[in-house]
Each structure stands twice: as structure tokens, then as C-alpha cells.
Write a protein that holds these residues in place. Structure first.
Motif, PDB file in Angstrom:
ATOM      1  N   ALA A  57      -7.110   8.010   0.338  1.00 34.08           N
ATOM      2  CA  ALA A  57      -6.629   8.083   1.761  1.00 34.08           C
ATOM      3  C   ALA A  57      -6.814   6.657   2.562  1.00 34.08           C
ATOM      4  CB  ALA A  57      -7.596   8.980   2.641  1.00 34.08           C
ATOM      5  N   ASN A  58      -7.696   5.720   2.220  1.00 32.38           N
ATOM      6  CA  ASN A  58      -7.931   4.483   2.868  1.00 32.38           C
ATOM      7  C   ASN A  58      -7.238   3.272   2.166  1.00 32.38           C
ATOM      8  OD1 ASN A  58      -9.573   4.185   0.608  1.00 32.38           O
ATOM      9  ND2 ASN A  58     -11.080   3.262   1.529  1.00 32.38           N
ATOM     10  N   ALA A  59      -6.170   3.640   1.387  1.00 34.82           N
ATOM     11  CA  ALA A  59      -5.138   2.625   0.576  1.00 34.82           C
ATOM     12  C   ALA A  59      -4.338   2.028   1.858  1.00 34.82           C
ATOM     13  CB  ALA A  59      -4.280   2.962  -0.209  1.00 34.82           C
ATOM     14  N   LYS A  60      -4.508   0.741   1.992  1.00 36.73           N
ATOM     15  CA  LYS A  60      -3.655  -0.063   2.795  1.00 36.73           C
ATOM     16  C   LYS A  60      -2.518  -0.899   2.270  1.00 36.73           C
ATOM     17  CE  LYS A  60      -7.587  -0.448   5.809  1.00 36.73           C
ATOM     18  NZ  LYS A  60      -6.993   0.504   6.876  1.00 36.73           N
ATOM     19  N   ILE A  61      -2.626  -0.695   0.905  1.00 36.14           N
ATOM     20  CA  ILE A  61      -1.361  -1.516   0.301  1.00 36.14           C
ATOM     21  C   ILE A  61      -0.457  -0.403  -0.379  1.00 36.14           C
ATOM     22  CG2 ILE A  61      -0.924  -3.043  -1.529  1.00 36.14           C
ATOM     23  CD1 ILE A  61      -2.476  -4.605   0.810  1.00 36.14           C
ATOM     24  N   SER A  62       0.797  -0.583  -0.149  1.00 36.14           N
ATOM     25  CA  SER A  62       1.790   0.352  -0.872  1.00 36.14           C
ATOM     26  C   SER A  62       2.036  -0.015  -2.516  1.00 36.14           C
ATOM     27  CB  SER A  62       3.018   0.321  -0.112  1.00 36.14           C
ATOM     28  OG  SER A  62       4.053  -0.768  -0.361  1.00 36.14           O
ATOM     29  N   GLN A  63       2.576   0.761  -3.140  1.00 35.99           N
ATOM     30  CA  GLN A  63       2.952   0.585  -4.423  1.00 35.99           C
ATOM     31  C   GLN A  63       3.917  -0.798  -4.516  1.00 35.99           C
ATOM     32  OE1 GLN A  63       4.823   3.713  -6.927  1.00 35.99           O
ATOM     33  NE2 GLN A  63       6.021   2.277  -7.836  1.00 35.99           N
ATOM     34  N   GLN A  87      -5.744   4.996  -8.252  1.00 39.58           N
ATOM     35  CA  GLN A  87      -6.805   5.684  -8.551  1.00 39.58           C
ATOM     36  C   GLN A  87      -7.704   5.480  -7.541  1.00 39.58           C
ATOM     37  OE1 GLN A  87      -7.929   3.623 -12.337  1.00 39.58           O
ATOM     38  NE2 GLN A  87     -10.187   4.115 -11.767  1.00 39.58           N
ATOM     39  N   SER A  88      -8.618   6.626  -7.197  1.00 38.50           N
ATOM     40  CA  SER A  88      -9.506   6.711  -6.085  1.00 38.50           C
ATOM     41  C   SER A  88     -10.525   5.604  -6.209  1.00 38.50           C
ATOM     42  CB  SER A  88     -10.063   8.109  -5.835  1.00 38.50           C
ATOM     43  OG  SER A  88     -10.865   8.433  -7.234  1.00 38.50           O
ATOM     44  N   ASP A  89     -10.802   5.238  -7.354  1.00 38.67           N
ATOM     45  CA  ASP A  89     -12.022   4.244  -7.533  1.00 38.67           C
ATOM     46  C   ASP A  89     -12.028   3.157  -8.761  1.00 38.67           C
ATOM     47  OD1 ASP A  89     -14.464   2.862  -7.036  1.00 38.67           O
ATOM     48  OD2 ASP A  89     -15.694   4.766  -7.117  1.00 38.67           O
ATOM     49  N   PHE A  90     -12.340   1.882  -8.576  1.00 34.67           N
ATOM     50  CA  PHE A  90     -12.091   1.083  -9.732  1.00 34.67           C
ATOM     51  C   PHE A  90     -13.329   1.606 -10.749  1.00 34.67           C
ATOM     52  CE2 PHE A  90     -11.852  -3.315 -11.647  1.00 34.67           C
ATOM     53  CZ  PHE A  90     -11.088  -3.237 -12.312  1.00 34.67           C
ATOM     54  N   PRO A  99      -9.770   2.066  -3.323  1.00 35.49           N
ATOM     55  CA  PRO A  99      -8.761   2.765  -4.330  1.00 35.49           C
ATOM     56  C   PRO A  99      -8.109   1.605  -5.034  1.00 35.49           C
ATOM     57  CG  PRO A  99      -7.923   2.863  -2.014  1.00 35.49           C
ATOM     58  CD  PRO A  99      -9.564   2.398  -2.110  1.00 35.49           C
ATOM     59  N   VAL A 100      -7.440   1.760  -5.983  1.00 38.46           N
ATOM     60  CA  VAL A 100      -6.569   0.493  -6.983  1.00 38.46           C
ATOM     61  C   VAL A 100      -5.314   1.099  -7.507  1.00 38.46           C
ATOM     62  CG1 VAL A 100      -8.971  -0.571  -7.245  1.00 38.46           C
ATOM     63  CG2 VAL A 100      -7.840   1.045  -8.932  1.00 38.46           C
TER      64      VAL A 100
END
Length: 806
Positions: A57-63, A87-90, A99-100
Motif C-alpha cells: 500500500a505504501n508503494a510510491k513508484i509506479s511500474q 512484492q510486499s517486502d524485499f 515493497p519492491v
């Protein structure tokens, strides 16, 4: 989201250059990292070791933005990624649990064959490029000799670090150890594996690294970035640490050594490996020499000495007693038996083995069955598989496997599939205790291995697997208890002889049993060295401490609850192996490799090649373990023997040593016990040498014999037979045997072997240096890619002659 303009240019001619015009960015050590495309985190996490559940949910970079970051660094196609996942966690070792984005591209035209791929991972919060790897068929082509040296590869790697993470590049050092991956062969693909390690206050930080792969053409093939968020300013001061000599005294005092049996794997040796006696630390070797701050399991955590208190600590920074990590030997029954199982007068028939197997299987007529017989190295076994495919409400599907030793009638393997591991299964209502499960395992061993109860001992292992979390509570239910047992041989642990048992936690039934012995693997032909001739334990202790000296370093302890790295670093003294991959032989007291040649022999410097006319080629062969250094010398001007020449050529070209372990020796003087056996047999299989009664591996090799061998290795033996078509430009050509005229002409024409003073000297013994240079040139020709040059004309000449023959 803040973007900074960047101009990125990639030059794929041995270096990767990134020119970026960036506005002033804060130092990496104090804030979030600046990514390859100049994107900075607007909300970098500072809560290292937080137990907050990972989320996307806290991703700030789009695909698309993540793809743009990768495209700014790598030659990625303009099309969208072939696959992408958020992915939710590295991973559990991630400090910030960001997320990554995992992205991948296939290289090649749409609808055509794929010729390569590129994969990358981008932090979805900060935009940091965490890792990438790229592969293409073109890069897999042989690149020997490499166009760049190891130092040049390191410069390319450091240049990439400076471009992607400019602030960190000022605080890294390259780890000095052999980094060429294709040791043992001069053929490609040629790759340098480089590691750059963080340094703070002049002290290494093993957990913070850049790992970079550079191929022989100078192309960066892989990149991996792992760096703590903790700024260098927050690292503890090194002024108050104890002296290394005090820590060394603690280390030496608490270190204890124990004897152990270990297999030594000689390449393709018949009847399996030999067993050697070695000395190991009483506390786990993994504990003493665990690289970095993280361990694979709680049973193998690293041990360090606190550099301020002189106390032993574990990976959470908690003081521990190092003796607690020592292996305690507790046998099943001290008054029991320790003998080999009696061998039956006649091996069991399939029907006899089936009757024994049914006693353990516990199946009825509703099961179907298939069976097989295996004979490996003289060990004959029968395997039976029962299966039942069911659907509710009849019950779950079942599968049972049993293996019986035909020579002794003993149970070797037993496996019953546990339906509790299937999807949608509920936790068991009740479970037996661990002690009760252990007793079940012991009782089963007494039943199937009554002859070994005094020799089998408990080994530390995970106690249970398959946890179920009880609904509406925090209770956890084990599904299966697992127990492992090692075997004492001559009173010495032999961890390669093991018994593994799994007990159903609800029913107490034995679900898995596996008995693995070296005797089975080697057809019963196993000899354990006598422990009465070993060096004293104190001598072994001194040698181990000398070869694993302490080094001051910063480590990041784990949180006690296992949620990840903590929010601080501490100073510790940790042992560092100077002879990685080697073990201390208990009889000779020398460090040796259990995989053939000593690693020390491969990495030590030869004292007799400096300034030699063939120094470059000799060192090249030493670096790859092809040319062996003995007592610091390779004797470059001594005559080379046939056995050493064949071994060197096979390894340099990279010929697979694939053969039947029971294959009969071609030559009476090169039997399976000979160190030359696998290499000579490989040369025979490739038609480089002819079969005969004897090979004479200790005979010296003449120059004309070397010419014949190299011609055959190149595949030109048929062409060489037409000696009348060749002009031999040597004054001593009349001294060349008729059978070697074509061979000498070919190696001369290709520049592999040249004469001196207008003579070839065909009967002269070949020196080690001459053989090395000729082999290096032969491999260069094998790797030749162009359609012109001498190899092109020889191929065409051979085709014309073959056409004339028809």
C-alpha cells in the motif's frame, strides 16, 4: 514525488558510463539513497527492525517509473516488461520492509527466439535500483583471453558504484580473493565476481556490500546492492575497544577442537570418496565463521567477541557461553550394540523384500503398488510404492514408499505422506509432547537398527515443522516432529552416516525414516582411518587459530524477536578464514581441500616464475588451479610428463569428465586409483590418445608428441595424415618422424608451436612452460570467432581433401 533531470548514456565497450546532471542531493548515509534515475525517497522509513507487516500500500513508484529507472541504466527494449510484480517486502533481512518492483524483459524480436533477458528489482518507495542481472547468447560466447584484467574489471565495477550510489563509493573497499568463476578452464564464459564492502572508521562492515559481475569483455552482467540505512555518524567509536591480543587470548582459550570423519571427493574415483579424519571446532564451524551478521537458522547463529567487553555474544548481541554451542554426544543406548548388520547368504528376492516392506507400510488391498530394483556400486535395493487416490468423503489420497536393502534385509527408507500438509487442512485437535515423540523415534530405531543403538547419537535439528495457528488464539500446533541422529565410528562423530525420523504430532506414528550411510553409497567398501595416529588437539587448536585470525568489524545484530536487523551497529572481533573451503587434516596437520587439490595450492604464489619468458601464461594457469604449485614452485623449465600434460590440457579446455564409475581402465598403468585416471580416460574418449597396453604417465613428452596431441585436440588428426601436402620450414625436418610431419606443420602454421634457430627440435623434451604456452594458444584458436585467418583456411583445406577422397 520529486524527479531530477538526468542524462544517461551507456557505453558498452568495456565500461558502463552514466552522466547525470543532478541537483544537490543529501548524503546517502544520512537520508534515503538517490536512485539510478535520480529519484529520492519522500518518506524513507527510519524504523529499522519494525515488526509492521509488509504491505504494497505504501508503494510510491509506479511500474512505469520503475521500468524507467532500469532503462536509464541497462539496454532494455522500449516495450513494456515481459513480466512485472509488486512484492510486499524485499525479504526478512530488509530493514525498512519496503515493497519492491520485480521486472523482467526478454531480448529478441517479437515472435522470434529469445536471445537473452534482463531482470531487475527496484525499491517501490525510494526508487533505488537494488539489483539486476542481464544475460545474452552473445555474452555466453568464449571470451578467452579476456579483453580486460581483474583490476580493469574492478575499475568498471567501482565506476558503476560511483554512478549509481556516488556517496557510498567513498567508503568501500574491494574484497581481495580469487574472483574468476571459470577456474579449471580457459574457455568461456569468462566472469569476474567482485565484492565491494562498506568501511566505516577504517573498519569493515561485512553486511553492507555491492556485488558485481563483469564478464571478460567488460560488460556488467549483475549487480546487487545491500546497505544499511544507519548513517556512518551513528556507528560506535572504535577508540574504546579492547586490544586484538586480548580478544585473541579469549578466542584461543575458549576454542576447543574435536575429531570428525569427513569424505574427500576425488573426481570420478571409483567406489565413492575416501574417508579422512579432520579436526573441527567443538563449537559449530558455522557459528565461528558465519559470514556477516545473518544466519540461516537459529541453530547456526554466528558467535562474536564483543570488542568492548571481551564477552562472547550471539547474533542478537546477547552474551553467551561458547561451550553451549559445542555438540554434546548422547547415544541412544550406552549399553546397546555397535556392529555392522549381518550380510545374508543370498540377496533377497523381490517377493522376500516385499514381505518385509509390508510390515512397515501398513497398507491394505485398497492401495495400488509399483516396485523397482536398483543396483548402485554393488548395493542392491528394492523400492516399493503404494498409493491410493481418494476424494471426500472417502478420505484423503495416500502415498507410502519403502526401500529395503537386499543384502541385509534392513529398512533403508520409509515415507508416508501426511494429509495434514494438504491445502485446507485443519490443525490436529491434540498433539503429543516432544519427549513422547522422541521416545517414539528411539523405539523405532531399536526396532530397525538394533545393531547400532550404542553408536547412534542425537544431532541438533529443528524440533518440529508444519505449524498451524489455532483459530481465535495465538496457540501453535506442530504437525510433525523431526529428529536426526549421527553415528559414532571409533568413538568419533560421523555426520555423513545419519538417520532422520519424522513423527506425526497427532498420532505418534512414524511418517518418515531415512537411513543414509557411506557404506551404501560406496558399495560397502568404506575404510575409516585409525584415530591413534592424529596430531595432538593442542597442535590442531594452534593451527586453527593461526589460520582463522580475529578481525575487528562492525556488525548489525538481529532483533531478539527475529523481525529483522536492529537499529544499531556494534564492534566485534570475528575470526576470518584465510583458507576458505579447506579442512584441517588430523593426521598430517595440513590444510587440505575435501574436493581434490588443495585450495592453498591454487592460490599461493609461485616463486620461480617471476621474470620468466612465460610468466603471464604460467600465472594464468596457476590462478585457475590448472598448474599446481608445490612448495611454492612449478619448475617451469623442467620436462613435463605425459600424465601432467593430459591433465593440464583436459582442464584448460574444459572437457567434461563424464564416465561410468565402474568403467574398466584403458591402460594397465593408469588404474582407477591413479590421479591421472579421469583425465586419461577423457582423452581416450575424445580420441586424443590411442588405446594400448600402457600409457606410461611418468614418461616425458617430446615436442613432436605435443604437436600430435594438440592437433588431435583441435580435430585435425585426419588432415595431419596427409603429410605430403605440407611444407615444413625447419632445417631439422628430416628428424621429425613421418607420423608427426602433418602435426608439426599444423601447429607451426597456427602459431601454436614455433622452433628456434630455424629448427623445430622434435626429439627435445617439452618443458612445463613450453606446454603451458602451447595449450594457451590452442585454446585461443578454439575460441576464435572470425571467419578468416589460419583456422578458416585449414578447415577449407580439410574439406577439399575430404572431397578429393570421395
Amino acid at each position: 514525488m520529486n524527479y531530477r533531470n538526468a542524462i544517461v548514456s551507456i557505453v558498452m565497450t568495456g565500461t558502463l558510463t552514466i552522466s547525470a546532471m543532478l541537483s544537490s542531493a543529501p548524503a546517502f548515509a544520512d537520508t534515503a539513497a538517490v536512485s539510478s534515475a535520480g529519484i529520492a525517497s519522500s518518506s524513507a522509513s527510519s524504523a529499522q527492525g519494525s515488526a509492521t507487516a509488509p504491505s504494497t500500500a505504501n508503494a510510491k513508484i509506479s511500474q512505469d517509473e520503475a521500468a524507467a529507472i532500469v532503462k536509464a541504466v541497462l539496454p532494455v527494449p522500449n516495450n513494456a516488461p515481459s513480466y512485472a510484480s509488486l512484492q510486499s517486502d524485499f525479504g526478512p533481512m530488509s530493514e525498512n520492509h519496503h515493497p519492491v518492483w520485480n521486472l523482467g524483459w526478454q531480448l529478441g524480436q517479437p515472435g522470434e527466439k529469445t536471445v537473452g533477458n534482463i531482470n531487475a528489482t527496484v525499491d517501490a518507495v525510494t526508487g533505488t535500483l537494488l539489483n539486476f542481472n542481464q544475460w545474452s547468447q552473445a555474452e555466453q560466447q568464449s571470451t578467452f583471453p579476456p579483453k580486460i584484467s581483474q583490476d580493469q574489471a574492478a575499475a568498471i565495477g567501482l565506476s558503476l558504484i560511483r554512478k549509481l550510489q556516488p556517496e557510498t563509493s567513498q567508503s568501500v573497499r574491494k574484497i581481495a580473493y580469487p574472483v574468476v568463476t571459470n577456474q579449471g578452464s580457459l574457455r568461456g564464459p569468462f566472469l569476474y565476481n567482485l565484492t565491494f564492502q562498506r568501511v566505516v572508521n577504517g573498519i569493515p562492515v561485512p553486511s553492507d556490500t555491492f556485488q558485481i559481475g563483469v564478464d571478460g569483455n567488460g560488460t556488467i552482467t549483475s549487480y546487487n546492492f545491500h546497505w544499511s540505512n544507519i548513517p556512518s555518524s551513528a556507528f560506535p567509536d572504535a577508540k574504546q575497544v579492547i586490544d586484538v591480543s586480548k580478544a585473541q587470548n579469549t578466542y584461543n582459550h575458549d576454542l576447543n577442537m574435536r575429531l570428525a570423519y569427513q569424505p574427500f571427493y576425488e573426481p570420478f574415483k571409483q567406489n565413492g570418496p575416501d574417508i579422512h579424519l579432520v579436526y573441527q571446532p567443538g563449537m559449530s564451524y558455522n557459528q565461528l565463521l558465519q559470514p556477516g551478521p545473518y544466519a540461516g537458522s537459529a541453530a547456526s547463529y554466528p558467535l562474536w567477541i564483543d570488542a568492548k567487553t571481551d564477552d562472547w555474544i550471539d547474533n542478537t548481541g546477547k552474551p553467551v557461553n561458547p561451550a553451549a554451542g559445542s555438540q554434546t554426544i548422547q547415544v541412544i543406548d550406552p549399553s546397546g550394540q555397535d556392529s555392522n548388520p549381518p550380510t545374508l547368504q543370498q540377496p533377497l528376492t523381490a517377493d522376500q523384500a516385499l514381505q518385509i516392506a509390508k510390515k512397515y507400510a501398513g497398507v491394505d488391498d485398497s492401495y495400488s503398488m509399483n516396485q523397482s530394483m536398483n543396483d548402485y556400486n554393488g548395493t542392491k535395493t528394492y523400492s516399493f510404492n503404494w498409493y491410493k487416490n481418494s476424494q471426500p468423503p472417502q478420505g484423503p489420497s495416500m502415498n507410502v514408499n519403502v526401500t529395503i536393502d537386499a543384502q541385509t534385509g534392513q529398512l533403508l527408507n520409509f515415507n508416508r505422506w501426511n494429509p495434514a500438509f494438504g491445502p485446507g487442512q485443519k490443525p490436529p485437535a491434540t498433539v503429543i509432547s516432544e519427549d513422547a515423540a522422541r521416545q517414539k523415534a528411539v523405539d523405532f530405531i531399536k526396532q530397525v537398527l538394533p545393531n547400532k543403538t550404542r553408536a547412534l547419537y542425537f544431532m541438533p535439528a529443528p524440533k518440529f515443522i508444519g505449524k498451524f495457528i489455532g483459530k481465535g488464539s495465538n496457540s501453535q500446533h506442530p504437525v510433525q516432529y523431526n529428529f536426526s541422529f549421527g553415528e559414532l565410528v571409533n568413538g568419533i562423530p560421523s555426520d555423513m552416516n545419519t538417520v532422520n525420523i519424522a513423527v506425526n504430532a497427532a498420532t505418534g506414528e512414524i511418517e518418515n525414516y531415512f537411513h543414509n550411510t557411506f557404506a551404501n553409497a560406496a558399495g560397502g567398501k568404506v575404510s575409516y582411518p585409525d584415530p591413534s595416529h592424529v596430531i595432538p588437539a593442542d597442535q590442531a587448536k594452534a593451527e586453527f587459530a593461526k589460520s582463522n585470525p580475529l578481525e575487528l568489524e562492525y556488525v548489525q545484530p538481529m532483533n531478539a524477536d527475529g523481525t529483522g536487523p536492529s537499529d544499531h551497529f556494534m564492534l566485534v572481533y570475528a575470526p576470518h578464514a584465510t583458507k576458505p573451503g579447506e579442512v584441517l587434516d588430523a593426521v598430517s596437520g595440513a590444510w587440505v581441500s575435501p574436493y581434490g587439490q588443495s585450495v592453498s595450492d591454487q592460490t599461493q604464489q609461485a616463486t620461480d616464475i617471476q621474470g620468466h619468458w612465460a610468466e603471464k601464461q604460467l600465472q594464468m594457469m596457476i590462478d585457475r588451479g590448472i598448474l599446481q604449485v608445490v612448495n611454492g614452485k612449478v619448475h617451469p623449465d623442467s620436462a613435463i610428463t605425459k600424465g601432467d600434460l593430459i591433465r593440464m590440457l583436459i582442464l584448460a579446455i574444459g572437457v567434461p569428465l563424464q564416465m561410468n564409475p565402474n568403467q574398466a581402465a584403458t591402460f594397465s598403468d593408469v588404474q582407477s586409483g591413479s590421479k591421472y585416471f579421469p583425465y586419461v580416460e577423457a582423452a581416450v574418449n575424445n580420441h586424443w590418445i590411442s588405446k594400448g597396453a600402457q600409457f606410461n604417465p611418468n614418461d616425458n613428452v617430446t615436442r613432436e608428441e605435443l604437436a600430435e596431441l594438440l592437433t588431435r585436440a583441435l580435430g585435425y588428426e585426419d588432415l595431419a595424415k596427409y603429410s605430403s601436402i605440407f611444407q615444413v620450414p625447419f632445417a631439422d625436418k628430416n628428424q621429425i618422424a613421418n607420423d608427426f610431419i602433418g602435426d608439426v606443420a599444423i601447429v607451426d602454421g597456427l602459431g601454436i608451436m614455433k622452433g628456434s634457430d630455424n629448427a623445430f627440435h622434435p626429439k627435445q623434451e617439452t618443458t612445463v612452460a613450453q606446454a603451458v604456452v602451447a595449450i594457451v594458444k590452442t585454446v585461443e584458436i578454439m575460441n576464435h570467432k572470425s571467419a578468416s585467418g589460419p583456422i578458416y583456411y585449414i578447415k577449407n583445406l580439410q574439406k577439399k581433401i575430404e572431397k578429393m577422397k570421395r
